[in-house]
Scaffold this motif. Sequence first.
Motif, PDB file in Angstrom:
ATOM      1  N   GLY A 179      10.319  -0.364   2.508  1.00  0.00           N
ATOM      2  CA  GLY A 179       8.985  -0.919   2.302  1.00  0.00           C
ATOM      3  C   GLY A 179       8.161  -0.119   1.316  1.00  0.00           C
ATOM      4  N   GLU A 180       8.789   0.829   0.626  1.00  0.00           N
ATOM      5  CA  GLU A 180       8.061   1.677  -0.325  1.00  0.00           C
ATOM      6  C   GLU A 180       8.053   1.067  -1.712  1.00  0.00           C
ATOM      7  OE1 GLU A 180      10.000   5.458  -0.218  1.00  0.00           O
ATOM      8  OE2 GLU A 180       9.010   6.053   1.629  1.00  0.00           O
ATOM      9  N   ASP A 181       6.979   1.344  -2.432  1.00  0.00           N
ATOM     10  CA  ASP A 181       6.870   0.984  -3.843  1.00  0.00           C
ATOM     11  C   ASP A 181       7.774   1.958  -4.593  1.00  0.00           C
ATOM     12  OD1 ASP A 181       6.130   0.711  -6.516  1.00  0.00           O
ATOM     13  OD2 ASP A 181       4.012   0.464  -6.060  1.00  0.00           O
ATOM     14  N   VAL A 182       8.844   1.457  -5.188  1.00  0.00           N
ATOM     15  CA  VAL A 182       9.856   2.302  -5.818  1.00  0.00           C
ATOM     16  C   VAL A 182       9.257   3.182  -6.916  1.00  0.00           C
ATOM     17  CG1 VAL A 182      11.980   2.272  -7.189  1.00  0.00           C
ATOM     18  CG2 VAL A 182      11.731   0.732  -5.255  1.00  0.00           C
ATOM     19  N   LEU A 183       8.391   2.645  -7.740  1.00  0.00           N
ATOM     20  CA  LEU A 183       7.837   3.421  -8.846  1.00  0.00           C
ATOM     21  C   LEU A 183       6.953   4.553  -8.341  1.00  0.00           C
ATOM     22  CD1 LEU A 183       7.084   0.640 -11.459  1.00  0.00           C
ATOM     23  CD2 LEU A 183       9.069   2.116 -11.282  1.00  0.00           C
ATOM     24  N   GLY A 219       3.879  -9.362  -8.482  1.00  0.00           N
ATOM     25  CA  GLY A 219       2.843  -9.285  -9.507  1.00  0.00           C
ATOM     26  C   GLY A 219       1.491  -9.561  -8.887  1.00  0.00           C
ATOM     27  N   GLY A 220       0.536  -8.682  -9.185  1.00  0.00           N
ATOM     28  CA  GLY A 220      -0.803  -8.833  -8.623  1.00  0.00           C
ATOM     29  C   GLY A 220      -1.813  -9.208  -9.683  1.00  0.00           C
ATOM     30  N   CYS A 221      -2.916  -9.766  -9.258  1.00  0.00           N
ATOM     31  CA  CYS A 221      -3.970 -10.187 -10.183  1.00  0.00           C
ATOM     32  C   CYS A 221      -4.734  -9.006 -10.784  1.00  0.00           C
ATOM     33  CB  CYS A 221      -4.913 -11.172  -9.490  1.00  0.00           C
ATOM     34  SG  CYS A 221      -4.128 -12.769  -9.221  1.00  0.00           S
ATOM     35  N   GLU A 222      -4.475  -7.774 -10.336  1.00  0.00           N
ATOM     36  CA  GLU A 222      -5.050  -6.605 -10.981  1.00  0.00           C
ATOM     37  C   GLU A 222      -4.238  -6.231 -12.224  1.00  0.00           C
ATOM     38  OE1 GLU A 222      -1.803  -4.975  -8.447  1.00  0.00           O
ATOM     39  OE2 GLU A 222      -3.435  -6.362  -8.038  1.00  0.00           O
ATOM     40  N   GLY A 223      -3.088  -6.902 -12.433  1.00  0.00           N
ATOM     41  CA  GLY A 223      -2.248  -6.650 -13.599  1.00  0.00           C
ATOM     42  C   GLY A 223      -1.064  -5.746 -13.309  1.00  0.00           C
ATOM     43  N   ASP A 224      -0.832  -5.373 -12.061  1.00  0.00           N
ATOM     44  CA  ASP A 224       0.281  -4.491 -11.710  1.00  0.00           C
ATOM     45  C   ASP A 224       1.509  -5.290 -11.317  1.00  0.00           C
ATOM     46  OD1 ASP A 224      -1.378  -2.328 -12.051  1.00  0.00           O
ATOM     47  OD2 ASP A 224      -1.650  -1.926  -9.909  1.00  0.00           O
ATOM     48  N   ILE A 225       2.657  -4.772 -11.734  1.00  0.00           N
ATOM     49  CA  ILE A 225       3.954  -5.242 -11.248  1.00  0.00           C
ATOM     50  C   ILE A 225       4.498  -4.115 -10.381  1.00  0.00           C
ATOM     51  CG2 ILE A 225       6.320  -5.846 -11.867  1.00  0.00           C
ATOM     52  CD1 ILE A 225       5.179  -6.929 -14.521  1.00  0.00           C
ATOM     53  N   ARG A 226       4.844  -4.438  -9.163  1.00  0.00           N
ATOM     54  CA  ARG A 226       5.365  -3.418  -8.246  1.00  0.00           C
ATOM     55  C   ARG A 226       6.785  -3.794  -7.831  1.00  0.00           C
ATOM     56  NH1 ARG A 226       1.498   0.139  -6.168  1.00  0.00           N
ATOM     57  NH2 ARG A 226      -0.589  -0.375  -6.882  1.00  0.00           N
TER      58      ARG A 226
END
Length: 194
Positions: free
Chosen positions: A174-178, A160-167
């Motif tokens: 190492g890839e972002d699944v979404l 979870g990032g402070c920009e509001g994204d859940i990855r």
Amino acid sequence: MDDSSTDDDSASQTTEDDPQVPEHQAVPPPPAPVAPPPSAVPRERPNYELRHVLRGHTMSISAVKFSPDGKLLASCGAEKVVKIWSPETGEFLRNLSGHTQGLSDIAWSSDNVHLASASDDTTIRIWDVDTGLTHKHLRGHTKWVFCLNYNAAANLLVSGGCEGDIRIWNVATGEDVLNSLTTFAEPSLARKMR
């Protein structure tokens, strides 16, 4: 005088002493409380005692976590490093260094081999705990990475990032699944992966 009324007519009229119409509704008593079964062995109060004070951080600490097998302890904070400790002896074992800003969170893989760290430098590092080397360096968040956790199989990592994204990251690649789902040529496969 007309005496045409019958006993049935007078029976349909209610009076105060008619037993079919109670004056006050009786409330049933509450059920008796059920006593817990007697315990064969009385529970002992925990006897907590301080075993070690681990010193080595020079700035605030944001996370401290045991490895799943309990043999190691990891801590992190504003210093840009993860510290690995022996909880048995209290001995400092090694630093995991590579982030350029402070750390918010850490998470152990279920096999105790890897440790992931979330940093204000907007990246995640997956460390090989034995060697102290970065196994994977994950980039994709645009602000500080605040929290992360492995799934039970340790093949996915969520952050979870402070920009509001859940990855959700595939640990092997190492890839972002979404994001990687949108590149599949077969849309039905992408739906099955979700």
